[in-house]
Scaffold this active site. Sequence first.
Site, mmCIF file in Angstrom:
data_model
loop_
_atom_site.group_PDB
_atom_site.id
_atom_site.type_symbol
_atom_site.label_atom_id
_atom_site.label_comp_id
_atom_site.label_asym_id
_atom_site.label_seq_id
_atom_site.Cartn_x
_atom_site.Cartn_y
_atom_site.Cartn_z
ATOM 1 N N ASP A 50 0.841 -1.194 0.000
ATOM 2 C CA ASP A 50 0.000 0.000 0.000
ATOM 3 C C ASP A 50 0.887 1.259 0.000
ATOM 4 O OD1 ASP A 50 -2.590 1.355 0.505
ATOM 5 O OD2 ASP A 50 -1.606 1.869 2.400
ATOM 6 N N LYS A 82 1.518 4.205 -2.969
ATOM 7 C CA LYS A 82 1.415 5.652 -2.725
ATOM 8 C C LYS A 82 2.691 6.363 -3.162
ATOM 9 C CE LYS A 82 -1.949 5.134 0.994
ATOM 10 N NZ LYS A 82 -2.108 4.836 2.413
#
Length: 831
Positions: free
Chosen positions: A689, A693
């Site tokens: 994750d 980003k």
Amino acid sequence: MGDRFVAVEPWKFHKFGGSSLFDAACFRRVADIIKSQPAARVGVVVSAMGGMTDRLLQLTELAAKDDKQYEQELKALGDRYAAAADELLSTESRPGVIDQWLQDARDLTDMLRAVADTQTATQRSRDQVAGFGELWSTRLLAAYLGETLPDQRGGRWLDARDILTVRHGELGPAVNWPVSQRKFDQQIGNFEQGVVVITGFIAVDEEDCHTTLGRNGSDFSAAIFAALAGADELTIWTDVDGVMSGDPNRVPDAQIIDALSYNEALELAYFGAKVIHPQTLGPAIDNDITVLIRNTFAPDRPGSRIGATIEVGNSVKGITAIDRMALVNLEGTGMIGVPGTADRLFAALKQARVSVTLISQASSEHSICIAVPEELADKAKRVISGAFAEELKDGQIQRVDVTRAQSIIAVVGDNMAGAVGLAARFFSSLARAGINIRAIAQGSSERNISAVIDASESTRALRAVHSGFYLSTKTISIGVIGPGLVGGALLDQLHKQSEVLRDEFQIDLRVRAIGRSKAMIMDDRRIELADWRAAMEKSEQAFDLQKFVEHVDADHLPHAAIIDCTSNNEVAGQYANWLERGIHVVTPNKKAFSGSLAAYQALRVAARRGSAHYMYETTVGAALPIISTIRDLINTGDKVRSITGIFSGTLAYLFNVYDATKPFSEIVREAKSSGYTEPDPRDDLSGMDVARKLTILARELGLSLDIGGFPVQNLIPEKLRDAPVDEFLSGLADYDTEMESQFIAAREQGKVLRYVATLNDKGEAAVGLQMIPTDNPLANINLTDNIVQFVTDRYAQNPLVVQGPGAGPEVTAGGVFGDLLRLAAYLKGND
Ligand code: ADP
Ligand code: ASP
Ligand code: MG
């Protein structure tokens, strides 16, 4: 005058259309409205029960084909009537009404037999048959009022054919006023008190033969009777709240027009607004009668007022369409400079009784083009070809062309005269919807502009033009996919704010579709967000992404946006298509922007081609201004040298809380049960994750970063990566000492453990655990905070820091909402 001077209050007239008179319940509603009228003398003009005239006319069609079915059909009409009478009338008055009906049915049967014998239905027999509908509805209403109105105020019934005398002229029926007035005065000239029920639609001609005022003609009847009675007000009760800015069946955004001038109403009616018959306005104008259009089904609403005064305000009042038109084009160089060509043309058409709805002539006079009702097209062509036979033979006129299946779209408004830019807006609205214009005309009064287009496009055209004039240019048709935690919070926030945004900022955010994996709901105007959850639950419509997108991308609304609140790859895979067709995309879904570099670049190209925006501030740090900060820095000429940050609220939390007094596995377990992690904590611990980003941020800096191209420390021990969640949670305890020793090593250097992402302008990136000095901002964050440090040329010594809660449905939804508002701010006007 002396004793003749009695101050009598003028009559008030009311007309109830077929749409207000469907069944017994409707009659009761109508009677309630009549009962509540305070005027001493009330005239009530009534249409046939809804659909009755059509059915009667069908009887003549059947009879003309000698199809005996008409007998059953007539019986069915009688049953419907008897059912209403049964419900409404007492046993005293009911038999009289039914007997009358039976008598009429016998007359009607005789007429239909005559039609069947000759197998032709003349206009006269059609008129006679059609007229029964009004006789029946008025008798029933009069009888019912007679029984329900107090003091015998009701019950007076009048057959319009005893009064209303007309002559059929070229422009439709013309009233013989002196004769009609004389008869009116004889019949009810001295009526002082009560309600008179009068049949609409029907009349007699000067030979005393039964006739009608044409389809929809009861409005006209009402205006005539109001004029004969010297009334000062006529209320036309129908099934809509008033005259609307467009036909509500075709223009979902149509709005009630509070006030119109007679001329505006006339133009709208002429150009097809069915709510009022165009001839109605004549007697109203001549006698200064105010006309109100109101809703029988919502009598508390004020409706529309039609009167002599011109209202200031919107320059365009309404947009209408006349369908089933044909365009006849007369073309030839021989017409140039030859005087009288147009005169000859119109004289010929007039003689053949072809009414022309629109005329357009090129100033070169090289061609004249007229629009006529489609059924008259052949006749028009024949007549014109005959009148110009010579010129056609000599080649001065090359041809007479007919184009069928056309519609006229017209915009109407008194204040259009002198208002600059209206025509431009009209045509650009059509152009934007890709609609080709075949001919144009503007009334010399400048009260209307009209254009001829293909009939197949007429609804689209109406909607496009309507939105061009009536909607804020910041109107966005919105589809929300994935109404889960974030999507649901967003819908609730939109619900709370949308009115303020609309009223104060002219930002009209219309959620028109909501979809989740199994179901969807859609609405033409906007979904009522007060109870979207219930609507979603009830929905039986299966989710179909294509249908969903088609619906959101509505032609008649200036902009469309899809908000993707899923974390679904398939949905993300559609962004490029959507952007390319001009649909904006707003999303917290990271998948598309952190996917392969090629796919990301394709998105940018698609957005450019479709002039669409994609907004994804919330893909990193929820609503924290991270992406917008990077953009501002770059756009103002700064250079971002490095980015360091904590981008996972979950990992921030785990390392904030972990102090080696409790095993790390225990902290993970607790975090999971308090909802700080994904259902499977490995989704957080894998670091993917965070890697996504960082990829998104790198691309924002123009760096070609791809997942897989930089190190990402996976905190899940290798052995536990494929295990079921429970096994993973219990197995994690085996690694507690490893984590503990890392923690102690850090502490010994005066540092703490943090899961950090770093990136520099050379494209070097890494994601993993780092030991951070305790005085560094990264070591001092609250619970699930995200933090980002930007080192730039301007912020070289002391980095720019953005910090705060970077997760959670409410803040993420708020961020998505913020993106939507930024999108609205980007959207330019229509013209
Ligand atoms: P009635 O039976 O009361 O005479 P109509 O069906 O003749 O009613 O006329 C009312 C209908 O006109 C409305 O239900 C609406 O569908 C249609 N209509 C078309 N254009 C307009 C408009 N501009 N404003 C309001 N209604 C319109
Ligand atoms: N009943 C007639 C019609 O349907 C007249 C009217 O309703 O205005 O055309
Ligand atoms: Mg009508």
